[in-house]
Design a protein around this motif. Structure first.
Motif, PDB file in Angstrom:
ATOM      1  N   VAL A 125      14.006  92.350  12.286  1.00 24.93           N
ATOM      2  CA  VAL A 125      14.628  92.760  13.546  1.00 24.93           C
ATOM      3  C   VAL A 125      14.897  91.540  14.420  1.00 24.93           C
ATOM      4  O   VAL A 125      15.992  91.391  14.986  1.00 24.93           O
ATOM      5  N   GLN A 126      13.905  90.663  14.510  1.00 26.73           N
ATOM      6  CA  GLN A 126      14.062  89.458  15.327  1.00 26.73           C
ATOM      7  C   GLN A 126      15.180  88.573  14.789  1.00 26.73           C
ATOM      8  O   GLN A 126      16.024  88.078  15.550  1.00 26.73           O
ATOM      9  N   ARG A 127      15.197  88.390  13.460  1.00 26.87           N
ATOM     10  CA  ARG A 127      16.250  87.561  12.852  1.00 26.87           C
ATOM     11  C   ARG A 127      17.625  88.173  13.077  1.00 26.87           C
ATOM     12  O   ARG A 127      18.602  87.457  13.331  1.00 26.87           O
ATOM     13  N   THR A 128      17.707  89.489  12.969  1.00 25.14           N
ATOM     14  CA  THR A 128      18.991  90.167  13.145  1.00 25.14           C
ATOM     15  C   THR A 128      19.527  89.960  14.558  1.00 25.14           C
ATOM     16  O   THR A 128      20.713  89.679  14.752  1.00 25.14           O
ATOM     17  N   LEU A 129      18.661  90.110  15.547  1.00 28.00           N
ATOM     18  CA  LEU A 129      19.081  89.929  16.933  1.00 28.00           C
ATOM     19  C   LEU A 129      19.453  88.481  17.218  1.00 28.00           C
ATOM     20  O   LEU A 129      20.424  88.202  17.931  1.00 28.00           O
ATOM     21  N   GLN A 130      18.716  87.537  16.646  1.00 27.19           N
ATOM     22  CA  GLN A 130      19.049  86.125  16.818  1.00 27.19           C
ATOM     23  C   GLN A 130      20.360  85.788  16.114  1.00 27.19           C
ATOM     24  O   GLN A 130      21.183  85.042  16.641  1.00 27.19           O
ATOM     25  N   ASP A 131      20.530  86.368  14.911  1.00 26.48           N
ATOM     26  CA  ASP A 131      21.745  86.096  14.142  1.00 26.48           C
ATOM     27  C   ASP A 131      22.992  86.547  14.884  1.00 26.48           C
ATOM     28  O   ASP A 131      24.039  85.899  14.816  1.00 26.48           O
ATOM     29  N   GLU A 132      22.880  87.661  15.595  1.00 30.90           N
ATOM     30  CA  GLU A 132      24.032  88.172  16.338  1.00 30.90           C
ATOM     31  C   GLU A 132      24.540  87.132  17.338  1.00 30.90           C
ATOM     32  O   GLU A 132      25.745  86.874  17.432  1.00 30.90           O
ATOM     33  N   ALA A 133      23.622  86.525  18.079  1.00 36.27           N
ATOM     34  CA  ALA A 133      24.028  85.524  19.075  1.00 36.27           C
ATOM     35  C   ALA A 133      24.524  84.249  18.413  1.00 36.27           C
ATOM     36  O   ALA A 133      25.539  83.665  18.835  1.00 36.27           O
ATOM     37  N   GLU A 134      23.821  83.798  17.359  1.00 38.41           N
ATOM     38  CA  GLU A 134      24.208  82.554  16.695  1.00 38.41           C
ATOM     39  C   GLU A 134      25.555  82.696  15.986  1.00 38.41           C
ATOM     40  O   GLU A 134      26.386  81.781  16.017  1.00 38.41           O
ATOM     41  N   PHE A 135      25.771  83.852  15.333  1.00 40.30           N
ATOM     42  CA  PHE A 135      27.023  84.037  14.613  1.00 40.30           C
ATOM     43  C   PHE A 135      28.209  84.110  15.566  1.00 40.30           C
ATOM     44  O   PHE A 135      29.304  83.639  15.236  1.00 40.30           O
ATOM     45  N   ALA A 136      28.012  84.683  16.743  1.00 40.11           N
ATOM     46  CA  ALA A 136      29.100  84.741  17.723  1.00 40.11           C
ATOM     47  C   ALA A 136      29.585  83.338  18.064  1.00 40.11           C
ATOM     48  O   ALA A 136      30.791  83.120  18.263  1.00 40.11           O
ATOM     49  N   LYS A 137      28.666  82.383  18.114  1.00 43.90           N
ATOM     50  CA  LYS A 137      29.059  80.985  18.388  1.00 43.90           C
ATOM     51  C   LYS A 137      29.781  80.383  17.181  1.00 43.90           C
ATOM     52  O   LYS A 137      30.791  79.698  17.332  1.00 43.90           O
ATOM     53  N   ILE A 138      29.247  80.642  15.978  1.00 45.77           N
ATOM     54  CA  ILE A 138      29.864  80.111  14.763  1.00 45.77           C
ATOM     55  C   ILE A 138      31.289  80.633  14.596  1.00 45.77           C
ATOM     56  O   ILE A 138      32.204  79.898  14.212  1.00 45.77           O
ATOM     57  N   ALA A 139      31.476  81.922  14.900  1.00 47.16           N
ATOM     58  CA  ALA A 139      32.784  82.554  14.694  1.00 47.16           C
ATOM     59  C   ALA A 139      33.873  81.951  15.575  1.00 47.16           C
ATOM     60  O   ALA A 139      35.066  82.062  15.274  1.00 47.16           O
ATOM     61  N   LYS A 140      33.469  81.333  16.664  1.00 48.41           N
ATOM     62  CA  LYS A 140      34.456  80.740  17.573  1.00 48.41           C
ATOM     63  C   LYS A 140      34.965  79.398  17.070  1.00 48.41           C
ATOM     64  O   LYS A 140      35.975  78.890  17.571  1.00 48.41           O
ATOM     65  N   LYS A 141      34.266  78.793  16.110  1.00 47.33           N
ATOM     66  CA  LYS A 141      34.667  77.491  15.573  1.00 47.33           C
ATOM     67  C   LYS A 141      35.587  77.700  14.376  1.00 47.33           C
ATOM     68  O   LYS A 141      35.220  78.357  13.413  1.00 47.33           O
ATOM     69  N   ASP A 142      36.779  77.153  14.445  1.00 45.80           N
ATOM     70  CA  ASP A 142      37.769  77.374  13.396  1.00 45.80           C
ATOM     71  C   ASP A 142      38.579  76.092  13.203  1.00 45.80           C
ATOM     72  O   ASP A 142      39.255  75.623  14.124  1.00 45.80           O
ATOM     73  N   ASN A 143      38.514  75.545  12.003  1.00 50.32           N
ATOM     74  CA  ASN A 143      39.206  74.280  11.733  1.00 50.32           C
ATOM     75  C   ASN A 143      40.714  74.394  11.822  1.00 50.32           C
ATOM     76  O   ASN A 143      41.402  73.375  11.959  1.00 50.32           O
ATOM     77  N   PHE A 144      41.245  75.606  11.737  1.00 46.81           N
ATOM     78  CA  PHE A 144      42.701  75.774  11.759  1.00 46.81           C
ATOM     79  C   PHE A 144      43.178  76.621  12.936  1.00 46.81           C
ATOM     80  O   PHE A 144      44.314  77.072  12.950  1.00 46.81           O
ATOM     81  N   ALA A 145      42.317  76.799  13.932  1.00 45.46           N
ATOM     82  CA  ALA A 145      42.670  77.675  15.053  1.00 45.46           C
ATOM     83  C   ALA A 145      43.898  77.189  15.799  1.00 45.46           C
ATOM     84  O   ALA A 145      44.725  77.983  16.256  1.00 45.46           O
ATOM     85  N   ASN A 146      44.053  75.878  15.950  1.00 47.16           N
ATOM     86  CA  ASN A 146      45.141  75.325  16.758  1.00 47.16           C
ATOM     87  C   ASN A 146      46.211  74.619  15.934  1.00 47.16           C
ATOM     88  O   ASN A 146      47.011  73.863  16.476  1.00 47.16           O
ATOM     89  N   THR A 147      46.218  74.876  14.626  1.00 42.24           N
ATOM     90  CA  THR A 147      47.251  74.273  13.796  1.00 42.24           C
ATOM     91  C   THR A 147      48.612  74.872  14.140  1.00 42.24           C
ATOM     92  O   THR A 147      48.775  76.100  14.127  1.00 42.24           O
TER      93      THR A 147
END
Length: 568
Positions: free
Chosen positions: A221-243
């Motif tokens: 449960v703790q990992r799942t809740l932490q993963d939600e916040a961490e993944f939201a940050k990861i998802a915003k990083k995109d190597n081709f977002a501004n190509t």
């Protein structure tokens, strides 16, 4: 004092009077029944405390152990007064029952999805399971199974609760014996734990199974809740977002693109001794068709983010370049603006994007996330034939409808088509058959094929039959796709096709990898030349030593190989 004023003792309840009378009349039978009930209660508690979470670990040795939780529980119940004892016993019994239900869910999830049950995220999957059961066994069968499941849950909760209360009351009535027994068991547990005593199978006799299970679930449960916040940050990083659009996919301009997923097409189909002979023969034959038609192919392995089911996690992982391993991650990424593979083609302005998804049977808001301009779901493909269990229509029909409704039409731009084929979805009965192309029509021809096919109940509980039929379904799906490509493809057609995940453990085997085959097929040799550095195998069949990538790595490697300039 009159007789009316004389106080009288309260009359015992009727069932107590009846039981007391029966016990006095049949004392031996009453003692046997009492001991049998106690033995059952003890067995229920021990089994609940020691229940493994994986089917292959359910063995006698797993239940012939000393659970430390029972020792502590017995010590507590011995010293408590009556009312607190009953309250604590009832609470502990309910908790033990709930844990038992979760353990059974773990067994089921490990069997089908290759992982345990996530108490935070997985409740939403029960609606999908209900739909799968309805498609497999009909509405009546699905309702019956659901009613049975609810009844079993209630029975487990009641049985564990009553069992703990009975054992607590027994310990209170025989305090001296219970205390000595608990002390002996405690000494035995400490001794076994200190010396590391275990069975030949490596199972320790001194057990902390329940405490470890509770600790694991709490950490999950703790990992799942932490993963939600961490993944939201990861998802915003995109190597081709501004190509810029003119710097995306320059190496594929003018090509008609197809990305096609074959349901449950996993590595086991190519390597398992039961399925492999038929599947490998099909891949060899279909590769020859491609070669004769002027096509060439290269194939590799991708490790899927899911296993046994939840296909949408595999689809989104492949398309987005992010590791989408649970439902929360899926909701997070699909609510954002991540550049997907179809979205990259759309962004260039050089392609029209379409989706052919016969498995989509209701509103699908993810269409916008994926960048699909026009969607053809199960209701828009004109199918008038029968369902094949979960699959709404045969793959051959879905591809034929794609040709009729989309590909054969005149277009100002090339197409970027995302196609999800479903005929290889479990339970792999009945399986469609290939029919002459000019007889596909509106799908009515499949009525007789569906009626003549195997029933799910014929194979669903038999691992060998499931493997055999699964292999046949993969052969059908691959043949349908390659036949379509050979007939309707041209010098500008580029096909990427892959599996979304391995089949369930009963078919792929316990502890199987999560690898799936992936192939790129084209007539233009320049298309495959651009991925020469990937070291993929020639043809439709990757080799055992062909490189294995995580599925989320494909998007960036593909975009880079075909001329896209990174711009984070």
């Amino acid at each position: 004092m009159s007789d009316a004023d004389t106080p009288t003792a309260p009359r015992p309840r009727r069932w107590r009077r009846v039981w007391g009378g029966w016990r006095e009349k049949y004392p031996v039978a009453a003692r046997v029944l009492a001991w049998a009930t106690t033995a059952v209660a003890l067995a229920v508690v021990v089994v609940a405390l020691l229940m493994p979470t994986q089917a292959d670990k359910v063995r006698l040795a797993a239940f012939v152990r000393l659970p430390v939780e029972a020792i502590f529980g017995a010590a507590l119940l011995i010293v408590l007064p009556r009312k607190p004892r009953i309250a604590v016993a009832a609470f502990a019994g309910l908790g033990l029952g709930a844990l038992t239900v979760v353990n059974f869910l773990d067994i089921g999830f490990n069997e089908y999805l290759g992982r345990g049950f996530n108490v935070v995220l997985d409740w939403s999957l029960f609606s999908d399971a209900q739909g799968y059961l309805q498609d497999t066994f009909g509405k009546g069968g699905a309702l019956g199974i659901a009613a049975l499941a609810v009844t079993l849950v209630i029975a487990v909760l009641a049985l564990t609760t009553l069992s703990v209360i009975r054992l607590g009351n027994l310990a209170a009535r025989h305090t001296e014996t219970a205390t000595r027994t608990t002390l002996v068991l405690a000494i035995a547990w400490v001794t076994c734990a200190a010396l590391g005593v275990q069975y030949a199978a490596g199972i320790p006799i001194a057990s902390e199974h329940t405490m470890q299970a509770l600790q694991f679930k709490a950490e999950q449960v703790q990992r799942t809740l932490q993963d939600e916040a961490e993944f939201a940050k990861i998802a915003k990083k995109d190597n081709f977002a501004n190509t810029p659009p003119d710097q995306l996919l320059t190496g594929l301009r003018g090509k008609d693109m197809m990305i096609t997923f074959i349901e449950s097409y996993g590595r086991s189909a190519i390597e398992d001794p039961v399925m492999a002979p038929g599947v490998d023969a099909t891949l060899t034959a279909e590769n020859k068709k491609l070669t004769d038609a002027g096509f060439a192919a290269k194939s590799g392995w991708l490790t899927s983010a899911t296993y046994g089911g939840s296909s949408w996690l595999g689809h989104s992982t492949f398309m987005s370049g992010l590791w989408i391993s649970n439902q929360q991650r899926y909701r997070t990424v699909t609510a954002g603006e991540r550049l997907t593979l179809p979205g990259a083609f759309k962004k260039t302005g050089a392609w029209d994007t379409v989706g052919v998804m016969p498995g989509v049977q209701k509103a699908w808001p993810e269409q916008n996330f994926y960048g699909i301009d026009k969607l053809y779901d199960s209701h828009k493909l004109g199918y008038k034939g029968p369902k094949f269990s979960w699959s709404t229509m045969p793959d051959q029909y879905a591809l034929t409808a794609f040709e009729r409704l989309v590909h054969s039409k005149k277009h100002d731009k090339p197409l970027m088509s995302t196609i999800i084929l479903t005929s290889s979805h479990q339970p792999w009965a009945p399986i469609p058959e290939l029919v002459p192309q000019d007889q596909v029509g509106d799908g009515s021809i499949y009525n007789a094929i569906e009626k003549a096919g195997k029933k799910p109940a014929d194979i669903i509980t038999d691992s060998t039959k499931s493997k055999q039929e699964y292999g046949k379904s993969i052969q059908y799906s691959v043949s349908s796709l390659i036949n379509y490509l050979v007939k309707y493809g041209n010098k500008n057609t580029v096909l990427i096709f892959l599996g979304d995940h391995q089949p369930i453990a009963r078919v792929s085997g316990n502890h199987a990898s999560r690898d799936v085959p992936v192939s790129i097929v084209a007539k233009d040799p320049k298309v495959l030349d651009k991925i020469a550095a990937w070291n993929w195998a020639d043809g439709l069949q990757p080799k055992q030593d062909t490189p294995v990538w995580k599925m989320n790595a494909f998007r960036d490697r593909f975009l880079t190989a075909y001329g896209s300039t990174p711009a984070p």
